[in-house]
Design a protein around this motif. Structure first.
Motif, PDB file in Angstrom:
ATOM      1  N   ALA A  50     102.042  28.091  71.899  1.00 57.69           N
ATOM      2  CA  ALA A  50     102.025  29.555  71.771  1.00 57.69           C
ATOM      3  C   ALA A  50     100.845  30.153  72.517  1.00 57.69           C
ATOM      4  O   ALA A  50      99.808  29.513  72.684  1.00 57.69           O
ATOM      5  CB  ALA A  50     101.963  29.947  70.296  1.00 57.69           C
ATOM      6  N   THR A  51     101.048  31.381  72.954  1.00 55.57           N
ATOM      7  CA  THR A  51      99.982  32.137  73.612  1.00 55.57           C
ATOM      8  C   THR A  51      99.772  33.434  72.842  1.00 55.57           C
ATOM      9  O   THR A  51     100.742  34.132  72.517  1.00 55.57           O
ATOM     10  CB  THR A  51     100.367  32.462  75.074  1.00 55.57           C
ATOM     11  OG1 THR A  51     100.714  31.246  75.739  1.00 55.57           O
ATOM     12  CG2 THR A  51      99.225  33.123  75.812  1.00 55.57           C
ATOM     13  N   THR A  53      97.039  36.997  72.469  1.00 53.73           N
ATOM     14  CA  THR A  53      95.800  37.699  72.800  1.00 53.73           C
ATOM     15  C   THR A  53      94.987  37.776  71.517  1.00 53.73           C
ATOM     16  O   THR A  53      95.552  37.861  70.411  1.00 53.73           O
ATOM     17  CB  THR A  53      96.051  39.124  73.335  1.00 53.73           C
ATOM     18  OG1 THR A  53      96.738  39.879  72.333  1.00 53.73           O
ATOM     19  CG2 THR A  53      96.890  39.079  74.605  1.00 53.73           C
ATOM     20  N   PHE A  55      91.768  39.739  69.671  1.00 54.53           N
ATOM     21  CA  PHE A  55      90.726  40.762  69.642  1.00 54.53           C
ATOM     22  C   PHE A  55      89.792  40.396  68.497  1.00 54.53           C
ATOM     23  O   PHE A  55      90.217  40.295  67.347  1.00 54.53           O
ATOM     24  CB  PHE A  55      91.322  42.156  69.427  1.00 54.53           C
ATOM     25  CG  PHE A  55      90.288  43.244  69.400  1.00 54.53           C
ATOM     26  CD1 PHE A  55      89.900  43.865  70.569  1.00 54.53           C
ATOM     27  CD2 PHE A  55      89.676  43.613  68.211  1.00 54.53           C
ATOM     28  CE1 PHE A  55      88.921  44.854  70.561  1.00 54.53           C
ATOM     29  CE2 PHE A  55      88.706  44.592  68.185  1.00 54.53           C
ATOM     30  CZ  PHE A  55      88.324  45.214  69.364  1.00 54.53           C
ATOM     31  N   GLY A  64      85.118  41.636  71.140  1.00 57.49           N
ATOM     32  CA  GLY A  64      85.417  40.767  72.272  1.00 57.49           C
ATOM     33  C   GLY A  64      86.907  40.514  72.343  1.00 57.49           C
ATOM     34  O   GLY A  64      87.625  40.720  71.354  1.00 57.49           O
ATOM     35  N   ALA A  65      87.396  40.108  73.508  1.00 62.06           N
ATOM     36  CA  ALA A  65      88.824  39.832  73.661  1.00 62.06           C
ATOM     37  C   ALA A  65      89.023  38.587  74.511  1.00 62.06           C
ATOM     38  O   ALA A  65      88.294  38.367  75.487  1.00 62.06           O
ATOM     39  CB  ALA A  65      89.520  41.026  74.311  1.00 62.06           C
ATOM     40  N   LEU A  66      89.981  37.782  74.122  1.00 65.47           N
ATOM     41  CA  LEU A  66      90.256  36.512  74.794  1.00 65.47           C
ATOM     42  C   LEU A  66      91.759  36.263  74.776  1.00 65.47           C
ATOM     43  O   LEU A  66      92.508  36.936  74.083  1.00 65.47           O
ATOM     44  CB  LEU A  66      89.571  35.356  74.046  1.00 65.47           C
ATOM     45  CG  LEU A  66      88.047  35.378  73.954  1.00 65.47           C
ATOM     46  CD1 LEU A  66      87.590  34.380  72.903  1.00 65.47           C
ATOM     47  CD2 LEU A  66      87.433  35.045  75.299  1.00 65.47           C
ATOM     48  N   ILE A  67      92.172  35.245  75.522  1.00 68.56           N
ATOM     49  CA  ILE A  67      93.539  34.749  75.443  1.00 68.56           C
ATOM     50  C   ILE A  67      93.471  33.356  74.822  1.00 68.56           C
ATOM     51  O   ILE A  67      92.670  32.518  75.256  1.00 68.56           O
ATOM     52  CB  ILE A  67      94.191  34.699  76.839  1.00 68.56           C
ATOM     53  CG1 ILE A  67      94.312  36.126  77.415  1.00 68.56           C
ATOM     54  CG2 ILE A  67      95.570  34.033  76.772  1.00 68.56           C
ATOM     55  CD1 ILE A  67      94.759  36.189  78.852  1.00 68.56           C
ATOM     56  N   VAL A  69      95.542  29.878  73.834  1.00 69.18           N
ATOM     57  CA  VAL A  69      96.741  29.054  74.028  1.00 69.18           C
ATOM     58  C   VAL A  69      96.612  27.876  73.069  1.00 69.18           C
ATOM     59  O   VAL A  69      95.601  27.166  73.086  1.00 69.18           O
ATOM     60  CB  VAL A  69      96.853  28.554  75.490  1.00 69.18           C
ATOM     61  CG1 VAL A  69      98.082  27.685  75.666  1.00 69.18           C
ATOM     62  CG2 VAL A  69      96.907  29.738  76.454  1.00 69.18           C
ATOM     63  N   THR A  70      97.624  27.700  72.214  1.00 70.35           N
ATOM     64  CA  THR A  70      97.560  26.629  71.223  1.00 70.35           C
ATOM     65  C   THR A  70      98.847  25.809  71.264  1.00 70.35           C
ATOM     66  O   THR A  70      99.911  26.320  71.617  1.00 70.35           O
ATOM     67  CB  THR A  70      97.377  27.198  69.798  1.00 70.35           C
ATOM     68  OG1 THR A  70      98.225  28.318  69.632  1.00 70.35           O
ATOM     69  CG2 THR A  70      95.956  27.605  69.540  1.00 70.35           C
ATOM     70  N   ILE A  80      93.036  26.240  73.429  1.00 71.66           N
ATOM     71  CA  ILE A  80      92.354  26.638  74.662  1.00 71.66           C
ATOM     72  C   ILE A  80      92.046  28.124  74.572  1.00 71.66           C
ATOM     73  O   ILE A  80      92.907  28.914  74.187  1.00 71.66           O
ATOM     74  CB  ILE A  80      93.234  26.351  75.900  1.00 71.66           C
ATOM     75  CG1 ILE A  80      93.520  24.853  76.027  1.00 71.66           C
ATOM     76  CG2 ILE A  80      92.567  26.863  77.175  1.00 71.66           C
ATOM     77  CD1 ILE A  80      94.482  24.500  77.160  1.00 71.66           C
ATOM     78  N   LEU A  82      90.837  31.327  76.917  1.00 69.70           N
ATOM     79  CA  LEU A  82      90.670  31.765  78.304  1.00 69.70           C
ATOM     80  C   LEU A  82      90.086  33.171  78.314  1.00 69.70           C
ATOM     81  O   LEU A  82      90.380  33.977  77.420  1.00 69.70           O
ATOM     82  CB  LEU A  82      92.018  31.807  79.022  1.00 69.70           C
ATOM     83  CG  LEU A  82      92.837  30.519  79.116  1.00 69.70           C
ATOM     84  CD1 LEU A  82      94.255  30.840  79.554  1.00 69.70           C
ATOM     85  CD2 LEU A  82      92.204  29.550  80.098  1.00 69.70           C
ATOM     86  N   ALA A  84      90.014  36.939  80.133  1.00 71.26           N
ATOM     87  CA  ALA A  84      91.099  37.727  80.740  1.00 71.26           C
ATOM     88  C   ALA A  84      91.318  37.301  82.177  1.00 71.26           C
ATOM     89  O   ALA A  84      92.429  37.356  82.700  1.00 71.26           O
ATOM     90  CB  ALA A  84      90.752  39.211  80.676  1.00 71.26           C
ATOM     91  N   ASP A 211      92.216  39.555  65.454  1.00 74.02           N
ATOM     92  CA  ASP A 211      93.581  40.096  65.511  1.00 74.02           C
ATOM     93  C   ASP A 211      94.321  39.360  66.620  1.00 74.02           C
ATOM     94  O   ASP A 211      94.004  39.540  67.802  1.00 74.02           O
ATOM     95  CB  ASP A 211      93.548  41.599  65.793  1.00 74.02           C
ATOM     96  CG  ASP A 211      93.080  42.393  64.586  1.00 74.02           C
ATOM     97  OD1 ASP A 211      93.719  42.268  63.523  1.00 74.02           O
ATOM     98  OD2 ASP A 211      92.071  43.108  64.693  1.00 74.02           O
ATOM     99  N   ASP A 216     103.744  34.788  73.739  1.00 72.96           N
ATOM    100  CA  ASP A 216     104.873  33.930  74.080  1.00 72.96           C
ATOM    101  C   ASP A 216     104.800  32.673  73.218  1.00 72.96           C
ATOM    102  O   ASP A 216     103.726  32.288  72.746  1.00 72.96           O
ATOM    103  CB  ASP A 216     104.784  33.544  75.566  1.00 72.96           C
ATOM    104  CG  ASP A 216     106.111  33.032  76.116  1.00 72.96           C
ATOM    105  OD1 ASP A 216     107.131  33.116  75.401  1.00 72.96           O
ATOM    106  OD2 ASP A 216     106.121  32.538  77.253  1.00 72.96           O
TER     107      ASP A 216
END
Lengths: 218, 211
Positions: A50-51, A53, A55, A64-67, A69-70, A80, A82, A84, A211, A216
């Motif tokens: 899954a991916t 975003t 917050f 802060g904001a990140l992406i 991936v698990t 992981i 990442l 932006a 949050d 996906d």
């Protein structure tokens, strides 16, 4: 006098450390298996990827904001983070070894994500949000608020409650003694165990809120 | 003896053909700077692709960029993670969209990306050699690769995060068609620019924080 106070304080501390989460009120026996199955709907069926975003609302008004991936499967839990811009900030895999303990392998971590305490906290957050507690629940019933819940209480570990409404899982709470250590809210209608929004809150002075919005899943 | 004359004539002709080939604008640093100076403003969308071993599909981010000579920049990711970098009047702002509101990004963000984004103005200015962070190397097209500038980190600690960056030239003089950011190991982020619009007026508001 000081000895008396010390003794009183020690007794209070002892009581707190021995304190237990209020027991769940029983529900009819015939509903238990169905309730456990509904509690497990809080989590996707493995293997999955899954991916999201993320917050982050951090202490002292920082954001802060990140992406994120698990992935979860026989090889363990892979997380992981990442930026932006697509740069890998953290990459770690946690697997349960033959000794039954979780072993964490950090494959990449750049400052400020390279602190050992960060890795452990991140994997605990991701694990709580997306992996079901191990084993069968120790109790199923109604909590003090009247919500039906499944409870896992591993020896020496935190208590985990998954709370249900008529629509399904709504919240997960972990408690150590009587203190809430983490709350996860499942928001929206899930697809294959993935909720559109998951909000994780760690209370306290150094607490934070994540949050997580689903982008996906596979 | 006659065949030697033929060879000599052939060589001269070949040299003439080679000299007649059109010179490209990115042949040397001076040419790059002069070509870049012809671009006064630029607005473009971009698609960023990041492949990860654990995902079967690449992670795709989309955004827009606006640049106005000499130093104004808007670098905006619109999906999946809405973030905004603004450079205007010497000030740099980073914002994140939370719900419908833009809030300051005050996290201890990766210093390396601040450095990279801080370099974009130099790249758009064609002024690669002014960088204090990267050593530029001009690479002509060949071996299946387009002409590009390769930027190699000067600081080894930055090199552990970003091993190199490739700035790939566009057909129009002074433009960039794509950027590849290589991490140590196998990670590559590819940013491809699409539908660029040149030298159209861009109002100040594009470089200011949304209200």
């Amino acid at each position: 006098m000081s000895d008396v106070r010390t003794l009183a304080l020690a007794l209070v501390m002892l009581c707190v450390s021995c304190a237990h989460v209020p027991p769940l009120s029983p529900i009819p026996n015939g509903r238990q298996a169905d309730t456990v199955a509904r509690c497990r709907q809080a989590f996707p069926r493995q293997p999955w990827r899954a991916t999201h975003t993320i917050f982050a609302t951090l202490p002292f008004g920082h954001n802060g904001a990140l992406i994120g991936v698990t992935a979860a499967g026989p090889e363990g839990l892979h997380a992981i983070l990442l930026s932006a811009e697509g740069i890998t900030l953290y990459d770690g895999v946690q697997a349960v070894g033959a000794d039954g303990r979780a072993h964490l392998k950090v494959q990449r971590a750049v400052s400020p994500f390279d602190r050992p305490s960060f890795a452990a906290s991140l994997m605990a957050d991701v694990g709580n949000a997306f992996l079901p507690p191990r084993g069968e629940p120790s109790d199923v019933g109604r909590n003090a608020e009247g919500e039906i819940a499944c409870r896992w209480t591993p020896p020496g570990g935190e208590t985990t409650d998954i709370e249900l409404t008529a629509d399904g899982p709504i919240r997960l709470r972990t408690l150590r003694n009587l203190h809430l250590t983490r709350q996860i809210e499942f928001l929206g209608t899930p697809q294959e165990g993935f909720f559109p929004e998951v909000r994780l809150t760690v209370p306290g002075a150094g607490g934070y809120t994540l949050d997580m919005t689903l982008v996906d899943h596979e | 003896m006659g065949w030697r004359w033929l060879v000599a004539i052939g060589c001269v002709l070949a040299a003439g053909v080679a000299q007649a080939a059109p010179t490209v604008w990115y042949q040397d640093w001076d040419g790059i700077r002069k070509a870049a100076a012809t671009v006064k403003t630029l607005e473009t969308s971009f698609v960023q692709t990041r492949k990860l071993k654990i995902l079967t599909k690449p992670l795709v981010s989309r955004g827009v960029m606006a640049y106005r000579r000499p130093n104004d920049l808007r670098w905006e990711y619109q999906s999946p993670l809405a973030t905004l970098l603004l450079v205007h009047g010497g000030n740099v702002q980073r914002l994140i969209k939370h719900g419908n509101t833009w809030v300051p990004d005050s996290s201890a963000k990766l210093q390396a990306m601040k450095i990279v984004l801080g370099e974009i103005n130099l790249w758009l200015d064609g002024n690669f050699s002014a960088s204090r962070t990267f050593r530029p190397e001009l690479r002509p097209a060949g071996k299946g690769l387009p002409a590009h500038v390769e930027l190699l980190p000067l600081d080894p600690s930055l090199g552990k995060i970003i091993s190199r960056i490739a700035i790939i030239f566009g057909e129009r003089p002074g433009t960039v068609s794509a950027i590849d950011i290589f991490e140590e190991g196998e990670g590559v982020t590819h940013i491809a620019f699409e539908e660029p619009r040149f030298d159209m007026p861009i109002p100040d508001a594009r470089f200011e924080a949304p209200r």
